[in-house]
Design a protein around this motif. Structure first.
Motif, PDB file in Angstrom:
ATOM      1  N   THR A  34       6.019  52.527  43.379  1.00 26.98           N
ATOM      2  CA  THR A  34       6.702  54.217  44.224  1.00 26.98           C
ATOM      3  C   THR A  34       5.643  54.573  44.568  1.00 26.98           C
ATOM      4  OG1 THR A  34       6.346  55.247  41.959  1.00 26.98           O
ATOM      5  CG2 THR A  34       8.258  53.947  43.070  1.00 26.98           C
ATOM      6  N   GLY A  35       3.817  55.191  44.439  1.00 33.07           N
ATOM      7  CA  GLY A  35       3.354  55.503  45.130  1.00 33.07           C
ATOM      8  C   GLY A  35       3.021  57.415  44.351  1.00 33.07           C
ATOM      9  N   MET A  36       4.536  57.514  43.338  1.00 33.89           N
ATOM     10  CA  MET A  36       4.878  58.697  42.599  1.00 33.89           C
ATOM     11  C   MET A  36       3.265  58.751  41.549  1.00 33.89           C
ATOM     12  SD  MET A  36       8.718  59.505  43.212  1.00 33.89           S
ATOM     13  CE  MET A  36       9.252  57.362  43.012  1.00 33.89           C
ATOM     14  N   HIS A  37       3.256  59.970  41.184  1.00 28.93           N
ATOM     15  CA  HIS A  37       2.878  60.440  40.071  1.00 28.93           C
ATOM     16  C   HIS A  37       3.799  60.804  38.926  1.00 28.93           C
ATOM     17  CE1 HIS A  37       0.035  62.673  37.326  1.00 28.93           C
ATOM     18  NE2 HIS A  37       1.012  63.413  36.344  1.00 28.93           N
ATOM     19  N   VAL A  38       3.398  60.249  37.608  1.00 35.07           N
ATOM     20  CA  VAL A  38       4.405  59.889  36.577  1.00 35.07           C
ATOM     21  C   VAL A  38       3.390  61.523  35.738  1.00 35.07           C
ATOM     22  CG1 VAL A  38       4.917  58.675  34.320  1.00 35.07           C
ATOM     23  CG2 VAL A  38       4.795  57.742  36.221  1.00 35.07           C
ATOM     24  N   GLU A  39       4.503  62.261  35.362  1.00 31.23           N
ATOM     25  CA  GLU A  39       4.611  63.390  34.751  1.00 31.23           C
ATOM     26  C   GLU A  39       4.209  63.057  32.634  1.00 31.23           C
ATOM     27  OE1 GLU A  39       4.776  67.062  35.249  1.00 31.23           O
ATOM     28  OE2 GLU A  39       3.620  66.495  36.835  1.00 31.23           O
ATOM     29  N   SER A  40       5.638  62.051  32.730  1.00 25.40           N
ATOM     30  CA  SER A  40       6.025  61.686  31.198  1.00 25.40           C
ATOM     31  C   SER A  40       6.589  60.648  31.273  1.00 25.40           C
ATOM     32  CB  SER A  40       6.688  63.301  30.961  1.00 25.40           C
ATOM     33  OG  SER A  40       7.597  63.668  31.475  1.00 25.40           O
ATOM     34  N   VAL A  41       7.060  60.329  29.502  1.00 25.62           N
ATOM     35  CA  VAL A  41       7.675  59.326  29.912  1.00 25.62           C
ATOM     36  C   VAL A  41       9.285  59.933  28.562  1.00 25.62           C
ATOM     37  CG1 VAL A  41       8.297  57.464  28.085  1.00 25.62           C
ATOM     38  CG2 VAL A  41       6.426  57.672  29.331  1.00 25.62           C
ATOM     39  N   SER A  42      10.508  60.734  29.247  1.00 26.62           N
ATOM     40  CA  SER A  42      10.513  61.295  28.143  1.00 26.62           C
ATOM     41  C   SER A  42      12.376  60.163  27.423  1.00 26.62           C
ATOM     42  CB  SER A  42      12.054  62.281  29.137  1.00 26.62           C
ATOM     43  OG  SER A  42      12.699  60.829  29.918  1.00 26.62           O
ATOM     44  N   SER A  43      11.996  59.728  27.044  1.00 22.60           N
ATOM     45  CA  SER A  43      12.904  58.902  26.244  1.00 22.60           C
ATOM     46  C   SER A  43      12.399  56.943  26.476  1.00 22.60           C
ATOM     47  CB  SER A  43      14.088  58.518  27.029  1.00 22.60           C
ATOM     48  OG  SER A  43      15.833  57.443  26.479  1.00 22.60           O
ATOM     49  N   PHE A  44      12.117  56.584  25.275  1.00 25.79           N
ATOM     50  CA  PHE A  44      11.619  55.305  25.124  1.00 25.79           C
ATOM     51  C   PHE A  44      12.580  54.457  23.697  1.00 25.79           C
ATOM     52  CE2 PHE A  44       8.770  52.871  22.519  1.00 25.79           C
ATOM     53  CZ  PHE A  44       8.671  51.976  23.580  1.00 25.79           C
ATOM     54  N   ALA A  45      13.343  53.470  24.078  1.00 33.90           N
ATOM     55  CA  ALA A  45      13.527  52.764  23.228  1.00 33.90           C
ATOM     56  C   ALA A  45      12.976  50.756  23.627  1.00 33.90           C
ATOM     57  CB  ALA A  45      15.405  52.466  23.165  1.00 33.90           C
ATOM     58  N   ARG A  46      13.386  50.205  22.396  1.00 31.56           N
ATOM     59  CA  ARG A  46      13.206  48.949  22.151  1.00 31.56           C
ATOM     60  C   ARG A  46      14.846  48.113  22.219  1.00 31.56           C
ATOM     61  NH1 ARG A  46       8.881  45.488  20.742  1.00 31.56           N
ATOM     62  NH2 ARG A  46      10.134  43.650  20.930  1.00 31.56           N
ATOM     63  N   THR A  47      14.818  46.652  22.874  1.00 34.17           N
ATOM     64  CA  THR A  47      16.114  46.333  23.096  1.00 34.17           C
ATOM     65  C   THR A  47      15.804  45.366  23.154  1.00 34.17           C
ATOM     66  OG1 THR A  47      15.771  45.674  25.880  1.00 34.17           O
ATOM     67  CG2 THR A  47      17.119  48.286  25.163  1.00 34.17           C
ATOM     68  N   ASP A  48      16.922  44.472  22.951  1.00 40.83           N
ATOM     69  CA  ASP A  48      16.999  43.188  22.549  1.00 40.83           C
ATOM     70  C   ASP A  48      15.837  41.968  23.645  1.00 40.83           C
ATOM     71  OD1 ASP A  48      18.155  42.653  20.122  1.00 40.83           O
ATOM     72  OD2 ASP A  48      20.097  42.369  21.297  1.00 40.83           O
ATOM     73  N   GLU A  49      15.747  42.530  25.097  1.00 39.97           N
ATOM     74  CA  GLU A  49      15.390  41.893  25.916  1.00 39.97           C
ATOM     75  C   GLU A  49      13.961  43.076  26.558  1.00 39.97           C
ATOM     76  OE1 GLU A  49      18.313  43.301  26.449  1.00 39.97           O
ATOM     77  OE2 GLU A  49      18.880  41.506  25.951  1.00 39.97           O
ATOM     78  N   GLY A  50      13.548  43.857  25.737  1.00 35.25           N
ATOM     79  CA  GLY A  50      12.123  44.471  26.407  1.00 35.25           C
ATOM     80  C   GLY A  50      11.950  45.825  26.122  1.00 35.25           C
ATOM     81  N   TRP A  51      12.032  46.058  26.765  1.00 34.13           N
ATOM     82  CA  TRP A  51      11.904  47.922  26.651  1.00 34.13           C
ATOM     83  C   TRP A  51      12.767  48.595  28.168  1.00 34.13           C
ATOM     84  CZ3 TRP A  51       9.537  49.115  22.936  1.00 34.13           C
ATOM     85  CH2 TRP A  51       8.172  48.267  21.971  1.00 34.13           C
ATOM     86  N   GLU A  52      13.479  50.167  26.910  1.00 36.90           N
ATOM     87  CA  GLU A  52      14.169  50.629  28.406  1.00 36.90           C
ATOM     88  C   GLU A  52      13.035  52.123  28.101  1.00 36.90           C
ATOM     89  OE1 GLU A  52      18.690  50.234  27.683  1.00 36.90           O
ATOM     90  OE2 GLU A  52      18.154  48.726  28.223  1.00 36.90           O
ATOM     91  N   LEU A  53      13.247  52.695  29.330  1.00 41.73           N
ATOM     92  CA  LEU A  53      12.325  53.929  29.662  1.00 41.73           C
ATOM     93  C   LEU A  53      12.815  54.893  30.586  1.00 41.73           C
ATOM     94  CD1 LEU A  53       9.928  51.363  28.754  1.00 41.73           C
ATOM     95  CD2 LEU A  53       8.386  54.086  29.064  1.00 41.73           C
ATOM     96  N   LYS A  54      13.083  55.845  30.473  1.00 43.93           N
ATOM     97  CA  LYS A  54      13.692  57.224  31.171  1.00 43.93           C
ATOM     98  C   LYS A  54      12.058  57.427  31.101  1.00 43.93           C
ATOM     99  CE  LYS A  54      17.723  58.196  30.398  1.00 43.93           C
ATOM    100  NZ  LYS A  54      19.145  58.648  30.531  1.00 43.93           N
ATOM    101  N   VAL A  55      11.889  58.539  32.853  1.00 43.23           N
ATOM    102  CA  VAL A  55      10.351  57.875  33.010  1.00 43.23           C
ATOM    103  C   VAL A  55      10.300  59.453  34.354  1.00 43.23           C
ATOM    104  CG1 VAL A  55       8.365  57.804  34.432  1.00 43.23           C
ATOM    105  CG2 VAL A  55       9.506  56.249  32.537  1.00 43.23           C
ATOM    106  N   GLU A  56      10.035  60.759  34.521  1.00 41.17           N
ATOM    107  CA  GLU A  56       9.664  61.490  34.606  1.00 41.17           C
ATOM    108  C   GLU A  56       8.597  61.894  36.139  1.00 41.17           C
ATOM    109  OE1 GLU A  56      12.603  63.991  34.736  1.00 41.17           O
ATOM    110  OE2 GLU A  56      12.600  62.279  32.887  1.00 41.17           O
ATOM    111  N   THR A  57       8.834  61.862  37.249  1.00 41.62           N
ATOM    112  CA  THR A  57       8.115  61.699  38.577  1.00 41.62           C
ATOM    113  C   THR A  57       8.532  62.874  39.184  1.00 41.62           C
ATOM    114  OG1 THR A  57       9.735  60.645  40.227  1.00 41.62           O
ATOM    115  CG2 THR A  57       8.108  59.425  38.304  1.00 41.62           C
ATOM    116  N   VAL A  58       6.915  62.852  39.622  1.00 45.76           N
ATOM    117  CA  VAL A  58       6.834  64.608  40.681  1.00 45.76           C
ATOM    118  C   VAL A  58       7.418  63.437  42.286  1.00 45.76           C
ATOM    119  CG1 VAL A  58       5.478  66.054  42.276  1.00 45.76           C
ATOM    120  CG2 VAL A  58       4.726  65.439  40.259  1.00 45.76           C
ATOM    121  N   GLU A  59       8.127  63.411  42.645  1.00 44.34           N
ATOM    122  CA  GLU A  59       8.955  63.196  44.006  1.00 44.34           C
ATOM    123  C   GLU A  59       8.145  63.999  45.228  1.00 44.34           C
ATOM    124  OE1 GLU A  59      13.188  62.128  44.670  1.00 44.34           O
ATOM    125  OE2 GLU A  59      11.920  60.018  43.277  1.00 44.34           O
ATOM    126  N   LEU A  60       7.933  65.738  44.857  1.00 42.20           N
ATOM    127  CA  LEU A  60       7.377  66.585  46.573  1.00 42.20           C
ATOM    128  C   LEU A  60       6.614  67.672  45.648  1.00 42.20           C
ATOM    129  CD1 LEU A  60       7.822  66.623  49.182  1.00 42.20           C
ATOM    130  CD2 LEU A  60       9.868  67.886  48.942  1.00 42.20           C
TER     131      LEU A  60
END
Length: 100
Positions: A34-60
């Motif tokens: 995306t070319g966007m700076h990632v600020e933080s990972v606000s949510s993280f979970a292991r699933t049967d298929e892999g991993w799910e995360l919520k990531v906060e980015t700076v868009e502008l």
């Protein structure tokens, strides 16, 4: 995190990535795509298929910083830590609180 990075004769080459390795991989891959700076990972979970995360980015980035536009992305990674999908679920100004 490719298989080649884990198969160079390293001890534990067949092990699954740790949570911190997965978070670093998600940040790196999302930034690359995306070319966007990632600020933080606000949510993280292991699933049967892999991993799910919520990531906060700076868009502008704006001045003052409290008016910068941020976004939350849902990111899915495979069990190996490879990015499988991502999509934006929210955009907001840094200085604004979520409505109750």
């Amino acid at each position: 995190m490719t298989n080649s990075s884990r198969t160079n004769g390293e001890a534990g080459a067949d092990r699954e990535p740790t949570a911190s390795e997965v978070m670093r991989a998600a940040r790196s891959q999302l930034t690359e795509l995306t070319g966007m700076h990632v600020e933080s990972v606000s949510s993280f979970a292991r699933t049967d298929e892999g991993w799910e995360l919520k990531v906060e980015t700076v868009e502008l980035a704006r001045i003052p910083d409290t008016t910068s536009l941020l976004a939350t992305y849902e990111v899915t990674l495979t069990t190996d830590g490879e990015l499988a999908s991502y999509h934006r679920v929210r955009r907001y100004e840094r200085g604004r609180a979520d409505p109750s």
